[in-house]
Write an enzyme that holds these catalytic residues in place. Sequence first.
Site, short mmCIF file in Angstrom:
data_model
loop_
_atom_site.label_atom_id
_atom_site.label_comp_id
_atom_site.label_asym_id
_atom_site.label_seq_id
_atom_site.Cartn_x
_atom_site.Cartn_y
_atom_site.Cartn_z
N LYS A 33 0.77 -1.22 0.20
CA LYS A 33 -0.09 0.10 0.12
C LYS A 33 0.72 1.34 0.21
CE LYS A 33 -2.40 1.43 3.60
NZ LYS A 33 -2.51 2.96 3.62
N ASP A 60 -3.44 4.17 -1.82
CA ASP A 60 -4.35 4.36 -0.88
C ASP A 60 -4.09 6.24 -0.63
OD1 ASP A 60 -6.07 4.62 1.24
OD2 ASP A 60 -4.50 4.12 2.69
N LYS A 62 -6.84 8.09 -0.97
CA LYS A 62 -7.94 8.60 -0.65
C LYS A 62 -8.71 9.86 -1.04
CE LYS A 62 -7.27 6.70 4.09
NZ LYS A 62 -5.98 6.01 4.04
N TYR A 63 -8.89 9.89 -2.41
CA TYR A 63 -9.39 11.08 -3.10
C TYR A 63 -10.81 11.50 -2.56
CZ TYR A 63 -5.59 10.40 -6.69
OH TYR A 63 -4.43 10.13 -7.20
N HIS A 64 -10.63 12.79 -2.62
CA HIS A 64 -12.16 13.49 -2.18
C HIS A 64 -12.00 14.77 -2.94
CE1 HIS A 64 -14.94 14.59 1.26
NE2 HIS A 64 -15.31 15.04 0.14
N ASP A 65 -12.76 15.15 -3.96
CA ASP A 65 -12.67 16.41 -4.56
C ASP A 65 -13.84 16.52 -5.55
OD1 ASP A 65 -11.95 18.90 -5.77
OD2 ASP A 65 -9.84 18.68 -5.14
N ILE A 66 -14.00 17.45 -6.42
CA ILE A 66 -15.19 17.40 -7.40
C ILE A 66 -14.94 16.22 -8.16
CG2 ILE A 66 -15.62 20.03 -7.05
CD1 ILE A 66 -14.10 20.37 -9.87
N PRO A 67 -15.90 16.03 -8.91
CA PRO A 67 -15.85 14.59 -9.67
C PRO A 67 -14.87 14.76 -10.86
CG PRO A 67 -18.17 15.26 -9.28
CD PRO A 67 -17.37 16.16 -8.78
N THR A 124 -10.62 4.25 10.28
CA THR A 124 -10.51 3.63 11.56
C THR A 124 -9.95 4.29 12.63
OG1 THR A 124 -8.33 2.53 10.75
CG2 THR A 124 -10.33 1.29 10.36
N ARG A 185 -4.53 -5.19 14.74
CA ARG A 185 -3.43 -5.25 15.74
C ARG A 185 -3.28 -6.86 16.24
NH1 ARG A 185 -1.86 -1.77 13.29
NH2 ARG A 185 -1.40 0.39 14.06
N GLN A 194 -4.51 3.61 16.21
CA GLN A 194 -5.85 3.24 15.81
C GLN A 194 -6.76 2.80 16.99
OE1 GLN A 194 -6.56 2.96 12.83
NE2 GLN A 194 -4.77 2.39 11.62
N GLY A 214 0.53 -2.13 8.88
CA GLY A 214 1.47 -1.22 8.67
C GLY A 214 2.56 -1.34 9.82
N ARG A 215 2.34 -0.40 10.86
CA ARG A 215 3.31 -0.64 12.00
C ARG A 215 3.97 -1.85 12.48
NH1 ARG A 215 0.53 4.72 14.13
NH2 ARG A 215 -1.07 3.64 12.96
#
Length: 239
Positions: A33, A60, A62-67, A124, A185, A194, A214-215
């Site tokens: 990732k 990863d 995490k897109y978030h904007d206008i279409p 999360t 975990r 988390q 991850g960690r």
Amino acid sequence: MQDKGLIVALDTDNLERVKVLVAQLKNKVDYFKVGLELYTTFGPQVIEWLKSQGCSIFADLKYHDIPNTVSHAALALARQGVDIFDLHLSGGPSMVETTVNQVRQFTKEQGIKTPKILGITVLTSTSEQEYSKQGYSEALNDRVISLAKMGQACGLDGVVASPKEASMIRKACGPDFLIVTPGIRPKWAVSDDQRRITTPSQALNLGANYLVVGRPITKAEHPASAADKILMEMEGLNN
Ligand code: C5P
């Protein structure tokens, strides 16, 4: 895509560290990732390098904007050859639907692989208490389900969600909808930041397909042994 597996989060801004981790882990894990830190630091170069090593990649970001903006960024990821990417479901149905349609049309026209597209429900790291400060009238669980169903109706392949929500998402969205769960975990690891966590075997039992870790692996003294322990737990060998 097989129906269960391990995704290791390469959350670092150090390319040498990435190279060491990939050498230790690439024969064990299904996907690496690439998150915001690594991609913002190195951009498509890191994707290109991982592909040259034969790795499968979950971008990863995490897109978030206008279409229009999200769908064009997603086309760039498809051109780079990522295998999975994600966007925030809170960006709304037209952002999600435009992206899904454009990516599928573009990859078909170009004859290139169509990446799986996942939606982020609620991070999360968000506790009930923190969620309640965000002003939503729905309960956290209800919001996760409404976001997941909206994503499914827009044509997404699956969602990223807390393992604690996996069984209700499975019930609401059916057996073919992918559920990718961070917030994993093992009993021997610390929880870090988390909040809504489970062990690897609990997550699979709750209906998750892919576990993002991850960690507990990347910060372990011996990342390959930590990955082995998690894989054994996923196979039900050391519960
Ligand atoms: O180190 P750790 O195992 O907590 O890493 C989890 C990874 O999963 C991080 O890269 C984090 O950004 C990501 N993630 C998450 N919760 C989500 C979506 C992604 O923790 N809902």
